[in-house]
Design a protein around this motif. Structure first.
Motif, mmCIF file in Angstrom:
data_model
loop_
_atom_site.group_PDB
_atom_site.id
_atom_site.type_symbol
_atom_site.label_atom_id
_atom_site.label_comp_id
_atom_site.label_asym_id
_atom_site.label_seq_id
_atom_site.Cartn_x
_atom_site.Cartn_y
_atom_site.Cartn_z
ATOM 1 N N MET A 1 73.084 15.865 26.729
ATOM 2 C CA MET A 1 72.734 15.757 28.128
ATOM 3 C C MET A 1 72.946 14.309 28.571
ATOM 4 N N LYS A 2 73.608 14.147 29.699
ATOM 5 C CA LYS A 2 73.842 12.818 30.248
ATOM 6 C C LYS A 2 72.531 12.183 30.695
ATOM 7 N N TRP A 3 72.479 10.863 30.644
ATOM 8 C CA TRP A 3 71.273 10.122 30.997
ATOM 9 C C TRP A 3 70.816 10.431 32.419
ATOM 10 N N ALA B 1 69.032 13.644 32.493
ATOM 11 C CA ALA B 1 67.715 13.557 31.871
ATOM 12 C C ALA B 1 66.687 12.999 32.859
ATOM 13 N N ASP C 1 62.474 8.739 23.783
ATOM 14 C CA ASP C 1 63.826 8.219 23.988
ATOM 15 C C ASP C 1 64.174 7.903 25.438
ATOM 16 N N ASP D 1 73.261 9.357 25.914
ATOM 17 C CA ASP D 1 73.093 10.803 25.973
ATOM 18 C C ASP D 1 71.858 11.199 25.159
ATOM 19 N N LEU D 2 71.134 12.192 25.655
ATOM 20 C CA LEU D 2 69.932 12.678 24.983
ATOM 21 C C LEU D 2 70.027 14.177 24.742
ATOM 22 N N GLU D 3 69.359 14.633 23.711
ATOM 23 C CA GLU D 3 69.290 16.073 23.459
ATOM 24 C C GLU D 3 68.182 16.711 24.288
ATOM 25 N N GLN D 4 67.098 15.952 24.512
ATOM 26 C CA GLN D 4 65.958 16.481 25.250
ATOM 27 C C GLN D 4 65.149 15.333 25.850
ATOM 28 N N PRO E 1 65.661 21.360 28.997
ATOM 29 C CA PRO E 1 65.533 20.670 27.705
ATOM 30 C C PRO E 1 64.432 19.606 27.731
#
Length: 199
Positions: A1-3, A6, A38, A45-48, A84
């Protein structure tokens, strides 16, 4: 996922918190939303996205890693369950922070609304500028001691409920899940206590 996405998830959740605040059909009242983990660091980029949701319930009704009554309904109403986002439920009547919720940043509260300066800082990767100072080692030990006591009471209570319901008709899954969450939270805090030498 793009910042940017998020941060948008955080902004959308803050808007939903405001929208549902005071709506009588939802038993659970969320009064504060905190950014955790995070999302407080540099842009990437983050996963969640991890959040802490402070609810207007006594501390003993929201043990670490527990899920208060009405949480699933509230999560569905806000689309939290479909995004997410990892929620950490906390009581508004105790400190939000602990060994895992490290220097969280307030994003929304019922009294004053959305903290735009926090969202702006997060969008720019300046989360460290909107976080509170780190607790002292003594403060952390005290916090863990308090958290451990709450978790132990929750574990004992949910074990008792499980034993009472075990052979009765009806679904046992919700009771078993509640017991598992209490066990998981207690063991997590116990490990943190051991790491800090509190015990």
């Amino acid at each position: 996922m793009k910042w940017t996405r998020a941060v948008q998830h955080l902004r959308d959740l803050a808007a939903k918190c405001a929208e549902l605040d005071g709506v009588s059909i939802y038993r659970l009242r969320v009064v504060r939303l905190w950014a955790v983990g995070d999302i407080l660091g540099p842009t990437r980029d983050l996963e969640q996205v991890t959040v802490a949701l402070a609810v207007d319930l006594p501390v003993d009704e929201v043990p670490w890693r527990g899920e208060p009554i009405g949480a699933e309904h509230w999560a569905n109403a806000t689309r939290l369950a479909k995004n997410p986002i990892v929620p950490l439920w906390r009581s508004a009547h105790g400190p939000v922070w602990n060994h895992h919720i490290d220097r969280p940043a307030l994003v929304w509260e019922a009294e004053s609304g959305t903290a735009e300066e926090t969202l702006t800082a997060l969008a720019e990767g300046r989360g460290d500028q909107v976080r509170p100072p780190a607790p002292s080692a003594d403060d952390l030990r005290k916090r863990l001691s308090d958290e451990l006591a709450v978790s132990l009471r929750a574990l004992r209570g949910r074990t008792r409920v499980y034993e009472e319901r075990r052979w009765h008709p009806g679904k046992l899954t919700p009771v078993a899940d509640d017991l598992w969450r209490a066990s998981d939270g207690y063991l997590d805090i116990l490990d943190a206590v051991a790491r800090t030498g509190t015990g």
